[in-house]
Design a protein around this motif. Structure first.
Motif, PDB file in Angstrom:
ATOM      1  N   UNK A  56       0.834  -1.207   0.000  1.00 49.00           N
ATOM      2  CA  UNK A  56       0.000   0.000   0.000  1.00 49.00           C
ATOM      3  C   UNK A  56       0.867   1.255   0.000  1.00 49.00           C
ATOM      4  N   UNK A  57       1.924   1.248   0.832  1.00 48.67           N
ATOM      5  CA  UNK A  57       2.834   2.400   0.882  1.00 48.67           C
ATOM      6  C   UNK A  57       3.535   2.583  -0.459  1.00 48.67           C
ATOM      7  N   UNK A  58       3.975   1.489  -1.054  1.00 49.30           N
ATOM      8  CA  UNK A  58       4.669   1.570  -2.346  1.00 49.30           C
ATOM      9  C   UNK A  58       3.743   2.112  -3.433  1.00 49.30           C
ATOM     10  N   UNK A  59       2.505   1.613  -3.465  1.00 51.87           N
ATOM     11  CA  UNK A  59       1.543   2.082  -4.474  1.00 51.87           C
ATOM     12  C   UNK A  59       1.234   3.561  -4.264  1.00 51.87           C
ATOM     13  N   UNK A  60       1.047   3.959  -2.982  1.00 54.08           N
ATOM     14  CA  UNK A  60       0.783   5.371  -2.680  1.00 54.08           C
ATOM     15  C   UNK A  60       1.935   6.243  -3.163  1.00 54.08           C
ATOM     16  N   UNK A  61       3.154   5.821  -2.889  1.00 60.03           N
ATOM     17  CA  UNK A  61       4.320   6.612  -3.290  1.00 60.03           C
ATOM     18  C   UNK A  61       4.413   6.711  -4.810  1.00 60.03           C
ATOM     19  N   UNK A  62       4.165   5.592  -5.519  1.00 60.58           N
ATOM     20  CA  UNK A  62       4.271   5.606  -6.971  1.00 60.58           C
ATOM     21  C   UNK A  62       3.183   6.461  -7.606  1.00 60.58           C
ATOM     22  N   UNK A  63       1.986   6.463  -7.011  1.00 61.32           N
ATOM     23  CA  UNK A  63       0.870   7.221  -7.576  1.00 61.32           C
ATOM     24  C   UNK A  63       0.977   8.700  -7.218  1.00 61.32           C
ATOM     25  N   UNK A  64       1.207   8.989  -5.920  1.00 58.71           N
ATOM     26  CA  UNK A  64       1.194  10.377  -5.446  1.00 58.71           C
ATOM     27  C   UNK A  64       2.545  11.058  -5.649  1.00 58.71           C
ATOM     28  N   UNK A  65       3.623  10.291  -5.483  1.00 61.67           N
ATOM     29  CA  UNK A  65       4.987  10.829  -5.575  1.00 61.67           C
ATOM     30  C   UNK A  65       5.156  12.074  -4.684  1.00 61.67           C
ATOM     31  N   UNK A  66       4.975  11.930  -3.365  1.00 54.61           N
ATOM     32  CA  UNK A  66       5.069  13.100  -2.471  1.00 54.61           C
ATOM     33  C   UNK A  66       6.482  13.662  -2.423  1.00 54.61           C
ATOM     34  N   UNK A  67       6.569  14.987  -2.406  1.00 55.41           N
ATOM     35  CA  UNK A  67       7.865  15.675  -2.356  1.00 55.41           C
ATOM     36  C   UNK A  67       7.779  16.816  -1.356  1.00 55.41           C
ATOM     37  N   UNK A  68       8.890  17.098  -0.705  1.00 55.67           N
ATOM     38  CA  UNK A  68       8.946  18.200   0.249  1.00 55.67           C
ATOM     39  C   UNK A  68       8.839  19.532  -0.478  1.00 55.67           C
ATOM     40  N   UNK A  69       8.326  20.540   0.229  1.00 50.33           N
ATOM     41  CA  UNK A  69       8.278  21.869  -0.384  1.00 50.33           C
ATOM     42  C   UNK A  69       9.692  22.452  -0.479  1.00 50.33           C
ATOM     43  N   UNK A  70       9.863  23.417  -1.362  1.00 50.47           N
ATOM     44  CA  UNK A  70      11.147  24.096  -1.568  1.00 50.47           C
ATOM     45  C   UNK A  70      11.063  25.496  -0.961  1.00 50.47           C
ATOM     46  N   UNK A  71      12.195  25.972  -0.466  1.00 48.49           N
ATOM     47  CA  UNK A  71      12.193  27.275   0.206  1.00 48.49           C
ATOM     48  C   UNK A  71      13.451  28.050  -0.176  1.00 48.49           C
ATOM     49  N   UNK A  72      13.258  29.344  -0.494  1.00 49.17           N
ATOM     50  CA  UNK A  72      14.362  30.175  -0.963  1.00 49.17           C
ATOM     51  C   UNK A  72      14.334  31.539  -0.268  1.00 49.17           C
ATOM     52  N   UNK A  73      15.529  32.094  -0.023  1.00 49.33           N
ATOM     53  CA  UNK A  73      15.652  33.511   0.334  1.00 49.33           C
ATOM     54  C   UNK A  73      15.840  34.259  -0.971  1.00 49.33           C
ATOM     55  N   UNK A  74      14.869  35.062  -1.340  1.00 53.54           N
ATOM     56  CA  UNK A  74      14.915  35.724  -2.644  1.00 53.54           C
ATOM     57  C   UNK A  74      15.447  37.156  -2.568  1.00 53.54           C
ATOM     58  N   UNK A  75      15.214  37.844  -1.439  1.00 54.13           N
ATOM     59  CA  UNK A  75      15.695  39.213  -1.277  1.00 54.13           C
ATOM     60  C   UNK A  75      16.113  39.451   0.169  1.00 54.13           C
ATOM     61  N   UNK A  76      17.114  40.298   0.358  1.00 52.99           N
ATOM     62  CA  UNK A  76      17.569  40.668   1.701  1.00 52.99           C
ATOM     63  C   UNK A  76      17.928  42.144   1.711  1.00 52.99           C
ATOM     64  N   UNK A  77      17.409  42.857   2.702  1.00 52.25           N
ATOM     65  CA  UNK A  77      17.669  44.290   2.809  1.00 52.25           C
ATOM     66  C   UNK A  77      18.169  44.572   4.234  1.00 52.25           C
ATOM     67  N   UNK A  78      19.465  44.803   4.355  1.00 57.21           N
ATOM     68  CA  UNK A  78      20.097  45.065   5.647  1.00 57.21           C
ATOM     69  C   UNK A  78      20.457  46.548   5.719  1.00 57.21           C
ATOM     70  N   UNK A  79      19.746  47.290   6.553  1.00 55.41           N
ATOM     71  CA  UNK A  79      19.978  48.734   6.635  1.00 55.41           C
ATOM     72  C   UNK A  79      20.797  49.133   7.851  1.00 55.41           C
ATOM     73  N   UNK A  80      20.949  48.231   8.811  1.00 58.81           N
ATOM     74  CA  UNK A  80      21.760  48.537   9.997  1.00 58.81           C
ATOM     75  C   UNK A  80      22.357  47.252  10.544  1.00 58.81           C
ATOM     76  N   UNK A  81      23.650  47.309  10.840  1.00 57.51           N
ATOM     77  CA  UNK A  81      24.318  46.176  11.478  1.00 57.51           C
ATOM     78  C   UNK A  81      25.578  46.723  12.136  1.00 57.51           C
ATOM     79  N   UNK A  82      25.448  47.146  13.382  1.00 60.10           N
ATOM     80  CA  UNK A  82      26.528  47.864  14.056  1.00 60.10           C
ATOM     81  C   UNK A  82      26.752  47.255  15.436  1.00 60.10           C
TER      82      UNK A  82
END
Length: 229
Positions: A56-82
């Motif tokens: 059942x687990x094998x069939x579920x995996x083959x049919x659904x093919x679950x994958x983890x979500x992806x996560x990215x840092x796309x922008x960074x704005x550093x205005x103070x670091x002292x």
């Protein structure tokens, strides 16, 4: 007169004959046989259930093919670091992109929190990450934005090596930042919704200080590591 003498015995005398060993009671034999049959039956049932669950687990995996979500840092704005008098003053805004690569699963993001670190020291307590809704459903093969702001001051006692690292970062106005994000999510397949999952996301990247316009343009979007426990 009759002769009362006993006749002489021929050969050795070994005493009375030893009786044969008692045969086991048929009831005991039947009891042991029944126990063996029951054990064999339950073992076969258990083995069958394990095989069916694996299939059942094998069939579920083959049919659904679950994958983890992806996560990215796309922008960074550093205005103070002292860093002065053992206190770090900082102001940093980050934009993220979360992507669901699944073809059959959608994702509910129920809660997202973030922590920021510099030189191994935490800058703040948990900060809520801003999503376009407080809790939202991310549909199949789609991406959604998130953002967070880290701002304030932190008592931070750096050793000599860490102070040297800070001075090197300050000289080029680019700082090594480490961010951890904590999620509470659920997956949806059709009308079925899973229980809570609590993955952790780790992002390690360099942030240029915004006062250096040339360096600010060199920020490189960074892919984060997603871990399910």
């Amino acid at each position: 007169m009759a002769d009362n003498k006993q006749p002489q015995l021929n050969g050795a005398y070994y005493g009375p004959a030893i009786p044969p060993p008692a045969q086991p009671h048929p009831y005991h034999q039947r009891s042991r046989s029944c126990c063996c049959c029951l054990f064999s039956f339950f073992w076969k049932v258990l083995l069958t259930l394990i095989v069916l669950a694996g299939l059942a687990v094998l069939i579920f995996y083959l049919v659904v093919q679950p994958r983890s979500f992806k996560f990215y840092v796309t922008e960074a704005n550093l205005t103070e670091f002292d860093y002065k008098n053992n206190t770090l003053h900082y102001n940093m805004a980050l934009n993220f992109t979360a992507r669901n690569p699944n073809k059959k699963l959608s994702i509910y993001y129920d809660k997202v929190e973030a922590l920021a670190f510099y030189e191994g020291s935490r800058l703040t307590n948990n900060v809520d990450v801003i999503t376009f809704k407080n809790s939202f459903r991310q549909y199949k093969k789609s991406s959604d934005p998130m953002s967070v702001v880290f701002s304030g001051q932190k008592l931070l006692v750096l050793d000599n090596d860490q102070v040297s690292e800070f001075n090197e970062d300050k000289s080029v106005e680019v700082y090594d930042i480490y961010v951890k994000l904590y999620f509470r999510i659920r997956f949806r397949l059709g009308d079925l919704i899973s229980g809570d999952y609590k993955p952790k996301v780790k992002c390690d990247f360099k942030v240029p200080l915004n006062s250096n316009k040339t360096a600010a343009a060199t920020f490189v979007p960074t892919k984060c590591d997603v871990d399910f426990y």
